[in-house]
Design an enzyme around this catalytic site. Structure first.
Site, mmCIF file in Angstrom:
data_model
loop_
_atom_site.group_PDB
_atom_site.id
_atom_site.type_symbol
_atom_site.label_atom_id
_atom_site.label_comp_id
_atom_site.label_asym_id
_atom_site.label_seq_id
_atom_site.Cartn_x
_atom_site.Cartn_y
_atom_site.Cartn_z
ATOM 1 N N TYR A 15 29.904 -12.971 23.160
ATOM 2 C CA TYR A 15 28.906 -12.853 24.120
ATOM 3 C C TYR A 15 28.188 -11.165 23.808
ATOM 4 C CZ TYR A 15 30.654 -10.272 27.610
ATOM 5 O OH TYR A 15 31.160 -9.248 28.962
ATOM 6 N N ARG A 49 3.184 -14.074 -2.436
ATOM 7 C CA ARG A 49 4.249 -13.795 -2.346
ATOM 8 C C ARG A 49 4.476 -14.243 -0.759
ATOM 9 N NH1 ARG A 49 1.946 -7.179 -1.455
ATOM 10 N NH2 ARG A 49 0.258 -7.863 -0.079
ATOM 11 N N GLY A 72 1.000 -0.924 0.275
ATOM 12 C CA GLY A 72 0.122 -0.010 -0.086
ATOM 13 C C GLY A 72 0.683 1.416 -0.220
ATOM 14 N N CYS A 132 28.101 -4.741 25.866
ATOM 15 C CA CYS A 132 26.819 -4.540 26.508
ATOM 16 C C CYS A 132 26.147 -2.696 26.764
ATOM 17 C CB CYS A 132 27.795 -4.393 27.705
ATOM 18 S SG CYS A 132 28.933 -3.124 29.259
ATOM 19 N N MET A 181 3.000 2.013 -2.463
ATOM 20 C CA MET A 181 2.864 2.954 -3.805
ATOM 21 C C MET A 181 1.864 2.692 -4.202
ATOM 22 S SD MET A 181 7.176 2.101 -4.106
ATOM 23 C CE MET A 181 6.425 0.418 -4.168
ATOM 24 N N HIS A 225 -5.468 -2.666 6.283
ATOM 25 C CA HIS A 225 -3.974 -1.978 6.405
ATOM 26 C C HIS A 225 -3.490 -1.647 7.598
ATOM 27 C CE1 HIS A 225 -1.106 1.327 6.411
ATOM 28 N NE2 HIS A 225 -0.774 1.576 5.431
ATOM 29 N N ARG A 258 25.403 -2.813 36.359
ATOM 30 C CA ARG A 258 25.374 -1.608 37.277
ATOM 31 C C ARG A 258 25.223 -1.307 38.990
ATOM 32 N NH1 ARG A 258 21.799 -0.973 33.823
ATOM 33 N NH2 ARG A 258 21.915 -1.278 31.675
ATOM 34 N N GLU A 307 35.509 2.225 25.856
ATOM 35 C CA GLU A 307 34.497 2.979 26.090
ATOM 36 C C GLU A 307 34.616 4.222 25.512
ATOM 37 O OE1 GLU A 307 31.546 3.040 28.719
ATOM 38 O OE2 GLU A 307 32.797 2.807 30.492
ATOM 39 N N GLY A 329 31.683 -1.249 25.918
ATOM 40 C CA GLY A 329 30.232 -0.093 26.059
ATOM 41 C C GLY A 329 29.851 0.786 24.647
ATOM 42 N N THR A 330 29.276 0.354 23.905
ATOM 43 C CA THR A 330 28.925 1.089 22.751
ATOM 44 C C THR A 330 28.645 2.474 22.750
ATOM 45 O OG1 THR A 330 27.073 -0.555 22.446
ATOM 46 C CG2 THR A 330 29.359 -0.838 21.405
ATOM 47 N N ASN A 331 27.725 2.644 23.822
ATOM 48 C CA ASN A 331 26.886 3.613 24.387
ATOM 49 C C ASN A 331 27.670 4.478 24.653
ATOM 50 O OD1 ASN A 331 24.709 1.989 24.440
ATOM 51 N ND2 ASN A 331 24.283 2.237 26.261
ATOM 52 N N ASP A 332 28.634 4.519 25.321
ATOM 53 C CA ASP A 332 29.646 5.790 25.301
ATOM 54 C C ASP A 332 30.944 5.744 23.605
ATOM 55 O OD1 ASP A 332 28.909 6.676 27.520
ATOM 56 O OD2 ASP A 332 30.668 7.061 28.599
#
Lengths: 893, 893
Positions: free
Chosen positions: B868, B357, B106, B848, B108, B473, B579, B762, B783-786
């Protein structure tokens, strides 16, 4: 074969030589070298720096081989000297001195006259036929050993030295004033009193066995490698803490055995001006310490350097010895091909050399000696360029007092270290540090300085002492630091307790302003205005040699025509960073800036920006004109907008009135723009992407100014730099705005200008993805201030809290904001250069952080292949020299 | 030969096949495949996605070959259908539909009945012998073409569709209520009125030449690739914007030619539950749009799925066609080996397939179908694991309404998408977005939804519609989003203008709370409490297959025993981030924390820390116990100390009173600790280095708890993690504190515990120097946030201001805080892993940050060889599945 820890020297030969400094220390290596040269050196041996490491690591245990080798070393001395260590009839006395690979004058411990006890003193008296000398040597030994090895020191900064207290007491009882008025009996009594005081304070008997004395002294010297003042000195002078010190045990020779004895220190050229004159000081009937300690004012060596007809020169009173000394001076200079700092002793008319080393010198002297030696054919230009410490040039480049200014000179001392300084009086090194931390400029005023004062000297603007000569501690250290110093100003009466300095009855208190002229030795009341330095012809020559050698271009960070001009005069080859935000604060502009910030839509912002445009255009016009024919990198707006708004109530009110809005509206905007971490917030290109009209205005101002000058026949090369790029897409966005504007302006003005668009690399991600970013960039400029902030995660504004602690605890070797962290941040720089050039081989790459003016960082920039470094105007010559040295240093490798 | 842009299909053969999705789009490839399978498909041709790119780039120009090839394609259809495009007697009508490589239902444009004009309509009438049908087809065509191609849409969200206004007007004049009550004359009049409205509004005549119509429609469909809702959908579903759409032109077949006609959509299995029943809906005498648009409520396909005796199934009224449909269903499932979503039309009793489909399904269905198909031998376990979208599992894992809770069910609708949702009523998608931005939970209530509502649906907790069926829809989109939806709830009277919803006379306003049970179709007044989900056996099977496959371990971020237990039940294999700072806020602890902060010396801090120790020990005891036999990574204190102090006047006063100090002292401390950029300030290990006693207390609490449990026979594996490390020296410093404390505690308690000491990576510098850092670390946890904050220089707290804009302007493809930026941040992660293992091959490495629960980021983590990932408890199953898929995806490569 046992590992060799001990190296002997003396009697025309040695086991070491001058190239073994890391192992034998500077003093040891040079004593060996002098022996090999046939120069008379009291025989001795050096215990290597290896032992220092082992001693440290094994908590004071020596490798087993050391004892035996020291024993053999002592026998070596005994043989040459024909005396025996500890022998009652014919005793050998020795000195025990530190000697690190790098010179650390006065930072570590020394013991002289070692080997004396109640028996051997009689042997010495018999040998010297001088009872007073014997007892004087003994009391000096007990005093020094008691201090250095047994730790009898004043317990607070107010307390006087306990031995001096005793001496004063004895003199008072006897009714005399000078040490020299004490006779043998008095000195004998002092020995007794000193030993009693030591026993009382430490609970320990003074050791009578010379071997115990020797090992105690060796331990003390090795231990002194890690005393606080040595640690501070190493930090200030970037001496690795793992080098360690060697220990030199050497036969004593005596400058204090009578009036045919003397001791002195000298420089083979004038260490203050560099002039080729033999410059030194000596004292008759004295030990070496008397000269450097500054207790008696020494006499000049020769007639050439005599400044007062009352002075008695060595040349005059001991012409033979002086002549021999002069010959040795020539031999040493010819051999070492550098100005030497030497120590000598004359014992009963016979000359002994105790030390030679490259002499510390002022920047002026360093430049002159380097240039002169090239002209004398002693060294080549490359060597000359390596001879001057770039950082030292700083003292040549800073202002001196305005000669036309009125100056009330209140006293004169020795011109110990050139330069001009103004500051408030403090009397203790600790106070200097405290005041300096609060941002106060201070002059450290001391009767005399000692190695303990090193921290305070470092933070002071200048140093003033009441006692001591040109080679006193204060003078030597100050010259090394490139800091103005007036020494030996005997007109001063200093009272540490009242914290006052009295000159001719006028009292100056702690906190009062004074000024020092280190080149003239003047002490001046109050503050004195300064003038720009003029550079000597020698300086120009040396710089031109540096320019021939270096590969790096040197640019400057300048935001005004004035700064640009200063830098250009110092040899800047362009502007590497012209910040535009400073321009936003001047006069009426800030109103327009604030209007822009408060505008509610693009139309409102454009209206305000139109007001700013002519100002900005004029700024760039002025700078481009000064920098004609050279590239000028202009950075578009970088700081977050809230920096342009007032944050205190009163200014907010003022702003509200001025702009005809309510103070609440102002406050609301300030609040809306506030950020938790502005350093990581809405600034740099992020602003330009949100408000492309700002970038557009700035691009227009730059290109309009450039077109105008081009019309006037002046060549300009603007390089427009987008800050804080982290992704290629950001740069593309901003570049499009710049290019479209530039094309439009050039069409309007009917002139073409060569301009580039590039970016700061200051976000780690930009360095990591530099291959992609470079696809959209004509040039990179590493903004290593921000790059350091983000790579370490240190806010420059906040990190002070823990960075100092980090340096103290040895967690960081340097402040990474001062010297580029090559291990971490440097990796990103190197990566940025390599990746950037991988997709754009002709990429122009520079650096514009503070590190651009730091010699060690410049060496790194050279190695990673940058095209230029950019630094503050006054550091341009330093950078030129550092860049040349980088080329030479790395050419050798 | 000319480049091939057009691919034909029909009559049992095709030029394409199902593997050509990127070129022909999903619809085109599957139409070709069905043709090849001998399934009846109206003949047609596909214009490839290549044309879409060229069309975009050349501003609406087609490659020159396209015209000719389209002409040939039309001839191909004409031949098979025996009719002629634009012929007045025997006209061919076609549909023009989009078809992208990925399903975008829906999003296009589509045009049906193309080829009709005032002449050909007569031919159709003649052929169909049905005047009303002819005019109805014509008015539908004009209406659709007017909307899609000529752009006649409502001008605001309040305005109704202009064509519907006209229809309503005509019905009113005639006094009828239903469209079906309009006769041929009425419809003819509508065609005229529609064309007049188009001319009036657009100034353009409706095109009468079928070829003009065709090219207009093709252009519109290609153009619709870049309409806003398609762009939004692509972003939400991570569909690359450079894929483009194909265009399918196909002979029309009619489900609305009379009562022997029908149209329908079906799933080969139940898309809500996954049950193996043939599940679908159809309408007699209707076109396909009528089913999905939700205007008439469709009927179930067969007796099995009948829910109401009044319903009329296709199985009953057209048994022949139904039988054929069922055979096709079996054929398609056997061929595609996946649940199919099919569209069909029955024209005068003859079945035509319009689409097949892979069917969208709920998470529950996805899991069940995958597991069932393995058990049916259709697919293997690996395929089953790849069949479920990890993100989708979210809907299985979240709470449902507490069955014991009192619920006032106010209405019932279709259980369109399972789950439970509570929120405040809003009536417009835009409002939903506005409210959600303010943090409000909303339920989007609509008469029916349309693709324009996609943004609002995305932010809503749940969706409630008054009209439309299970394949409307709203239902389809909500299921795809994993969002709770109740559809077709006809008891609702919705007034968009008044913003009210009336049920049985009770009025609910915008902002009122309601709850939806998407599994039961219930609409409930107010908020309802929820209970934890119970997972089916199929879920367990699929997860166990995933566990067999995956290489990555899955841990969880949990700070309490409760969260730990939830995560363990979800399959967590340890805690990757516990934490400790959250623990500091509870109850009396914060007092002790503040006492520590206010303490003036170490002794004072130690006193306060002693009070905290028992609390911390109990915390760890509880967590370790729940996580017995599994590793638990505990991070030492991370946030800056000022986070523990109150910042408003009142709380400061309270604190001062509580602690018996003046409020000024509190304020002074708050001020002293304030930082310009706290994110880059005195926190993490920097605190532990300044105050080692904090780290010491935490290490003691951890090891004491571990020792205690060990004594109780419970196995614990504490991993002590030092945050914010930038240099090896920092880690060494903190590690020393931890190890010394741990050894002491273990000696005190007479127990040995296996513990590790490692670090967060981090800070960019830690990744850059990971080889050195690893020398002191037993493990790394990214620490992929920081790391994202510092690599991009984005403050997470402030970047909202520009990150949204960055995504809108296409500067960033994703929010880097949600999906790991592999190009930049990922480089540092990869570097950290490689360098770390270069010096410590056995280094344990995990992640983490928030990214640990994001499937695309997990794929990256798998590829770079992490051990991990750690994520929030509810995302553990998602991570398990994503990890297995990562292994399979990369195994193939």
């Amino acid at each position: 074969m046992a590992h060799k820890y001990v190296y002997t020297f003396g009697a025309g030969k040695a086991e070491g030589n001058k190239d073994m400094k890391l192992l034998l220390g500077g003093k040891g290596a040079n004593l060996a070298e002098m022996s090999n040269l046939g120069i008379p050196v009291p025989p001795g041996f050096t215990i290597s720096t290896e032992v220092c490491h082992i001693y440290d690591e094994n908590k004071g245990q020596f490798p087993k081989e050391v004892e035996e080798q020291v024993l053999a070393g002592v026998h070596h001395i005994e043989e040459i000297m024909g005396a025996k260590f500890g022998d009652a009839e014919n005793p050998l006395l020795v000195s025990v001195r530190s000697g690190a690979p790098a010179s650390m004058p006065g930072m570590m411990d020394t013991v002289l006259n070692l080997g004396l006890n109640d028996e051997t003193v009689l042997g010495i008296i018999k040998k010297s036929n001088n009872e007073r000398f014997g007892w004087d040597s003994y009391r000096r030994f007990v005093q020094m050993y008691g201090d250095v090895v047994m730790g009898l020191k004043p317990e607070s900064k107010e307390e006087e030295d306990p031995f001096e207290v005793i001496i004063e007491k004895v003199k008072k009882e006897k009714g005399v004033e000078l040490d020299t008025e004490l006779d043998a009996e008095d000195l004998k009594r002092l020995v007794k009193l000193f030993k009693e005081e030591i026993k009382k304070r430490t609970g320990k008997d003074f050791p009578t066995d010379p071997w115990d004395q020797l090992w105690g002294a060796i331990r003390a010297v090795f231990g002194s490698w890690n005393n606080p003042r040595a640690i501070t000195y190493r930090k200030l002078n970037n001496i690795p803490s793992n080098w360690g010190t060697a220990v030199n045990v050497q036969a004593m020779v005596f400058g204090n055995m009578g009036d045919d004895c003397a001791t002195g220190v000298a420089f083979t050229r004038d260490p203050a001006t560099g002039e080729k004159i033999f410059y030194g000081e000596y004292l008759v009937n004295a030990q070496g310490e008397d000269v450097v300690a500054g207790i008696r004012t020494p006499q000049p060596l020769n007639k050439t350097t005599k400044t007062d007809p009352d002075q008695t020169t060595l040349e005059e009173i001991m012409p033979e010895a002086y002549k021999q000394l002069e010959e040795i001076r020539d031999k040493l200079e010819a051999h070492y091909k550098d100005m030497q700092d030497i120590e000598f002793t004359i014992q009963n008319g016979r000359l002994w050399m105790l030390q030679t080393r490259a002499g510390k010198r002022t920047a002026e002297a360093a430049v002159r000696i380097a240039v002169d030696m090239v002209e004398e054919g002693l060294i080549d230009k490359e060597t000359a360029v390596m001879r001057v410490e770039p950082e030292q040039l700083d003292q040549l480049l800073h202002p001196t007092f305005d000669p036309k200014a009125e100056k009330k000179v209140i006293a004169k001392g020795l011109p110990a270290s050139p330069g001009a300084a103004t500051g408030r009086i403090v009397f203790h090194a600790e106070d200097a540090e405290e005041w300096a931390e609060k941002g106060e400029k201070v002059i450290l005023v001391r009767i005399e300085t000692s190695p303990e004062d090193i921290g305070g000297m470092n933070v002071a603007q200048g140093i003033l002492t009441a006692r001591g000569g040109m080679t006193s501690h204060a003078a030597v250290v100050a010259r090394g630091m490139g800091k103005c110093c007036v020494a030996g100003c005997s007109a001063l009466e200093i009272d540490y307790k009242k914290k006052t300095m009295t000159v001719d009855g006028a009292v100056y208190k702690e906190g009062d302003w004074i000024s020092l002229d280190g080149s003239k030795g003047e002490v001046i009341e109050g503050k004195v205005p300064t003038v720009e330095p003029k550079l000597s012809g020698n300086f120009g020559k040396l710089m031109s040699w540096a320019d021939e050698i270096r590969k790096l271009k040197i640019r400057t960070n300048a935001d005004t025509p004035h700064d640009s001009e200063v830098a250009r005069n110092f040899g800047a080859e362009g502007i590497g960073l012209c910040r535009t935000e400073h321009m936003f604060f001047e006069g009426d502009r800030i109103k327009a800036v604030r209007e822009m910030i408060l505008a509610e839509d693009e139309a409102g912002r454009r209206k305000a920006l139109e007001k700013l445009l002519p100002y900005q255009r004029d700024d760039f016009y002025g700078i481009f004109k000064v920098m004609h024919d050279l590239p000028v990198t202009v950075r578009t707006l970088d700081p977050p907008l809230h920096e342009f708004l007032p944050h205190d109530e009163a200014s907010q009110k003022e702003m509200a009135e001025e702009m005809g809005i309510s103070v609440e509206e102002v406050k609301a905007k300030v609040e809306a723009l506030a950020e938790f971490n502005p350093m990581l917030g809405h600034r740099g290109c992020r602003l330009g992407i949100t408000y492309p009209e700002i970038t557009e205005m700035q691009a227009r101002a730059i290109i309009e100014a450039a077109c105008q000058l081009t019309k006037e026949g002046i060549k300009v090369f603007p390089e427009i730099m987008i800050p804080l790029i982290g992704t290629k897409a950001e740069l593309e966005h901003q570049k499009k705005v710049v290019v479209e504007t530039a094309e439009k302006v050039m069409e309007e003005m009917g002139v073409k200008v060569d301009y580039l668009v590039g970016t700061m690399i200051e976000i780690p991600r930009a360095a990591l993805t530099a291959d992609r970013v470079a696809e959209a960039a004509d040039f990179f400029s590493f903004g290593t201030n921000d790059l350091t902030q983000m790579t370490f995660g240190y806010s420059r504004d906040d990190a002070g809290k823990f960075l100092k602690e980090y340096e103290e605890k040895g967690i960081l070797p340097d402040d990474p904001f001062q010297t580029l962290d090559q291990e971490g941040v440097g990796q990103l720089v190197e990566m940025g250069v390599k990746k950037g050039r991988s997709t754009r081989p002709d990429l122009k790459v520079g650096i514009c952080g503070e590190h651009g003016g730091d010699p060690r960082s410049i060496d790194f920039c050279h190695r990673v292949g940058l095209d230029y470094v950019s630094c503050s105007p006054y550091r341009v010559p330093i950078a030129r020299l550092a860049a040349a040295q980088a080329e030479l240093r790395n050419r050798k490798k």
